[in-house]
Motif scaffolding. Sequence first.
Motif, PDB file in Angstrom:
ATOM      1  N   PRO A  32      35.752  64.921  30.811  1.00  0.00           N
ATOM      2  CA  PRO A  32      35.880  64.178  29.549  1.00  0.00           C
ATOM      3  C   PRO A  32      36.351  65.082  28.421  1.00  0.00           C
ATOM      4  CG  PRO A  32      33.578  64.689  29.965  1.00  0.00           C
ATOM      5  CD  PRO A  32      34.347  65.140  31.182  1.00  0.00           C
ATOM      6  N   PRO A  33      36.898  64.515  27.356  1.00  0.00           N
ATOM      7  CA  PRO A  33      37.229  65.320  26.175  1.00  0.00           C
ATOM      8  C   PRO A  33      36.000  66.078  25.683  1.00  0.00           C
ATOM      9  CG  PRO A  33      38.174  63.124  25.976  1.00  0.00           C
ATOM     10  CD  PRO A  33      37.287  63.101  27.185  1.00  0.00           C
ATOM     11  N   LYS A  34      36.226  67.257  25.122  1.00  0.00           N
ATOM     12  CA  LYS A  34      35.095  68.026  24.615  1.00  0.00           C
ATOM     13  C   LYS A  34      35.257  68.265  23.119  1.00  0.00           C
ATOM     14  CE  LYS A  34      36.953  72.659  25.647  1.00  0.00           C
ATOM     15  NZ  LYS A  34      36.714  73.916  26.382  1.00  0.00           N
TER      16      LYS A  34
ATOM     17  N   ARG B 271      25.415  53.937  34.387  1.00  0.00           N
ATOM     18  CA  ARG B 271      26.028  53.059  33.393  1.00  0.00           C
ATOM     19  C   ARG B 271      25.978  53.657  31.983  1.00  0.00           C
ATOM     20  NH1 ARG B 271      25.775  51.798  38.629  1.00  0.00           N
ATOM     21  NH2 ARG B 271      26.159  49.630  39.085  1.00  0.00           N
ATOM     22  N   VAL B 272      24.792  53.950  31.479  1.00  0.00           N
ATOM     23  CA  VAL B 272      24.647  54.621  30.194  1.00  0.00           C
ATOM     24  C   VAL B 272      23.872  55.896  30.444  1.00  0.00           C
ATOM     25  CG1 VAL B 272      23.638  54.535  27.893  1.00  0.00           C
ATOM     26  CG2 VAL B 272      24.720  52.502  28.856  1.00  0.00           C
ATOM     27  N   GLU B 273      24.496  57.050  30.169  1.00  0.00           N
ATOM     28  CA  GLU B 273      23.858  58.298  30.556  1.00  0.00           C
ATOM     29  C   GLU B 273      24.398  59.464  29.747  1.00  0.00           C
ATOM     30  OE1 GLU B 273      24.798  58.405  34.684  1.00  0.00           O
ATOM     31  OE2 GLU B 273      26.935  58.627  34.340  1.00  0.00           O
ATOM     32  N   LYS B 274      23.714  60.596  29.845  1.00  0.00           N
ATOM     33  CA  LYS B 274      24.148  61.808  29.149  1.00  0.00           C
ATOM     34  C   LYS B 274      25.266  62.511  29.899  1.00  0.00           C
ATOM     35  CE  LYS B 274      19.747  62.717  26.831  1.00  0.00           C
ATOM     36  NZ  LYS B 274      18.625  63.678  26.665  1.00  0.00           N
ATOM     37  N   GLU B 275      25.190  62.495  31.224  1.00  0.00           N
ATOM     38  CA  GLU B 275      26.218  63.110  32.059  1.00  0.00           C
ATOM     39  C   GLU B 275      26.884  62.045  32.924  1.00  0.00           C
ATOM     40  OE1 GLU B 275      27.255  66.185  31.944  1.00  0.00           O
ATOM     41  OE2 GLU B 275      25.790  66.797  30.432  1.00  0.00           O
ATOM     42  N   LEU B 276      28.189  62.046  32.966  1.00  0.00           N
ATOM     43  CA  LEU B 276      28.900  61.012  33.712  1.00  0.00           C
ATOM     44  C   LEU B 276      28.751  61.206  35.216  1.00  0.00           C
ATOM     45  CD1 LEU B 276      32.176  60.751  31.641  1.00  0.00           C
ATOM     46  CD2 LEU B 276      30.488  58.944  31.960  1.00  0.00           C
ATOM     47  N   SER B 277      28.575  60.095  35.923  1.00  0.00           N
ATOM     48  CA  SER B 277      28.491  60.130  37.381  1.00  0.00           C
ATOM     49  C   SER B 277      29.904  60.239  37.972  1.00  0.00           C
ATOM     50  CB  SER B 277      27.804  58.862  37.891  1.00  0.00           C
ATOM     51  OG  SER B 277      28.487  57.716  37.432  1.00  0.00           O
TER      52      SER B 277
ATOM     53  N   SER C 221      23.818  61.319  18.587  1.00  0.00           N
ATOM     54  CA  SER C 221      23.790  59.855  18.579  1.00  0.00           C
ATOM     55  C   SER C 221      24.813  59.215  19.501  1.00  0.00           C
ATOM     56  CB  SER C 221      24.015  59.336  17.156  1.00  0.00           C
ATOM     57  OG  SER C 221      25.311  59.702  16.697  1.00  0.00           O
ATOM     58  N   VAL C 222      25.551  60.010  20.308  1.00  0.00           N
ATOM     59  CA  VAL C 222      26.565  59.405  21.177  1.00  0.00           C
ATOM     60  C   VAL C 222      26.073  59.330  22.613  1.00  0.00           C
ATOM     61  CG1 VAL C 222      28.459  60.179  19.710  1.00  0.00           C
ATOM     62  CG2 VAL C 222      27.764  61.589  21.648  1.00  0.00           C
ATOM     63  N   LYS C 223      26.548  58.326  23.320  1.00  0.00           N
ATOM     64  CA  LYS C 223      26.202  58.120  24.728  1.00  0.00           C
ATOM     65  C   LYS C 223      27.453  57.772  25.507  1.00  0.00           C
ATOM     66  CE  LYS C 223      21.531  56.315  23.759  1.00  0.00           C
ATOM     67  NZ  LYS C 223      20.759  57.348  24.443  1.00  0.00           N
TER      68      LYS C 223
ATOM     69  N   THR D  27      33.559  55.030  28.026  1.00  0.00           N
ATOM     70  CA  THR D  27      33.530  55.028  26.570  1.00  0.00           C
ATOM     71  C   THR D  27      32.474  56.018  26.079  1.00  0.00           C
ATOM     72  OG1 THR D  27      34.242  52.711  26.409  1.00  0.00           O
ATOM     73  CG2 THR D  27      33.090  53.625  24.501  1.00  0.00           C
ATOM     74  N   LEU D  28      32.818  56.786  25.055  1.00  0.00           N
ATOM     75  CA  LEU D  28      31.825  57.580  24.338  1.00  0.00           C
ATOM     76  C   LEU D  28      31.463  56.785  23.096  1.00  0.00           C
ATOM     77  CD1 LEU D  28      30.284  60.318  24.304  1.00  0.00           C
ATOM     78  CD2 LEU D  28      32.052  61.130  22.722  1.00  0.00           C
ATOM     79  N   TYR D  29      30.192  56.377  23.001  1.00  0.00           N
ATOM     80  CA  TYR D  29      29.791  55.396  21.993  1.00  0.00           C
ATOM     81  C   TYR D  29      28.758  55.982  21.041  1.00  0.00           C
ATOM     82  CZ  TYR D  29      28.666  50.828  20.005  1.00  0.00           C
ATOM     83  OH  TYR D  29      28.506  49.769  19.155  1.00  0.00           O
ATOM     84  N   SER D  30      28.937  55.710  19.745  1.00  0.00           N
ATOM     85  CA  SER D  30      27.979  56.148  18.728  1.00  0.00           C
ATOM     86  C   SER D  30      26.976  55.032  18.459  1.00  0.00           C
ATOM     87  CB  SER D  30      28.694  56.515  17.432  1.00  0.00           C
ATOM     88  OG  SER D  30      27.751  56.736  16.393  1.00  0.00           O
ATOM     89  N   THR D  31      25.713  55.278  18.800  1.00  0.00           N
ATOM     90  CA  THR D  31      24.671  54.278  18.538  1.00  0.00           C
ATOM     91  C   THR D  31      24.238  54.295  17.076  1.00  0.00           C
ATOM     92  OG1 THR D  31      22.966  55.868  19.212  1.00  0.00           O
ATOM     93  CG2 THR D  31      23.804  54.361  20.900  1.00  0.00           C
ATOM     94  N   GLU D  32      24.688  55.287  16.337  1.00  0.00           N
ATOM     95  CA  GLU D  32      24.396  55.346  14.896  1.00  0.00           C
ATOM     96  C   GLU D  32      25.424  54.576  14.089  1.00  0.00           C
ATOM     97  OE1 GLU D  32      23.828  58.678  11.325  1.00  0.00           O
ATOM     98  OE2 GLU D  32      24.273  59.311  13.362  1.00  0.00           O
TER      99      GLU D  32
END
Length: 294
Positions: free
Chosen positions: A40-42, A22-28, A48-50, A64-69
Amino acid sequence: MAFWLQMGFLIASLTSSAVRGRVEKELSPECREFLYMGTPPKGLELPSVKYICQFYNKKPRYVTLYSTEDHVPIYSAYTFKRSDGEKCVDVPWMYEPQLSTSFDTGEMQPFPRGYMHMNFEDAQAILDDYTNAIHYERGTLNPDEHQNEPDDKASTYTLTNVVPMVPDFNDRIWNKQEHIVRKRLNNYCRGTAYVVTGITKSGTMIRRENMNRIAVPDYLWSAYCCVDYDHNTPYTERYKFPSFAHYALNGDENNEVVETSVPKLREFLKKTFVNQNFQIFVGDCNPQSSMKSD
């Protein structure tokens, strides 16, 4: 005592494994189905993104690539579904539990009543952030107009898919372009259309209680990739396949949408906003280029 400690570690390990997609560094793999060639786009990687694999009602819906900052999505990537453009109704705004705790449910949840939402405002936007933001409204990157099934539409109503948009721009400019793209893909895309919609940041922040809370986009941009399309498409639309893109300044209703090719959008964004290795689709959604890059 040792036995119960071991059991605790085992349960924690199993729980972590169960929600890892669900929330991770590498997509399943199940989340990569929303990305052209599973990629994914590079060029947008920051500490700060997840990645969020947006789960709703026990199924992945988009990425979604999300900025927690900055408390905004950098982009949402989804597969377009043919639809009549009807809007979803009576869906509560939701949040992503795992941005705040790694052992919570892996599905987006409606915001709780009262002040419980304050427990997770450190890593994501909450409804209070938009309450007094009179110059902006909530605009979705993956719009429900581009989805068909009720659950897919409902899943777009999470604040992790939302950025602040100027109301006139959102209502009269950006929504109109979403409608144009929907009709084009409805009519001429025969296979899967992969869409990525993202933002560039302006440096302006929405503040609440003297704190910077949400980054305001400067530009919004979007690109689609559909390699299986109708080759009898009229000439006026034919050059917009297999891929095309657009962008616009997040301002008043006088701002215009610029339609362009995916490579030209990439070059525009690389001038100021993104890394030089930025790429939206593998091979810019050119099937022959994509095969060469494998």
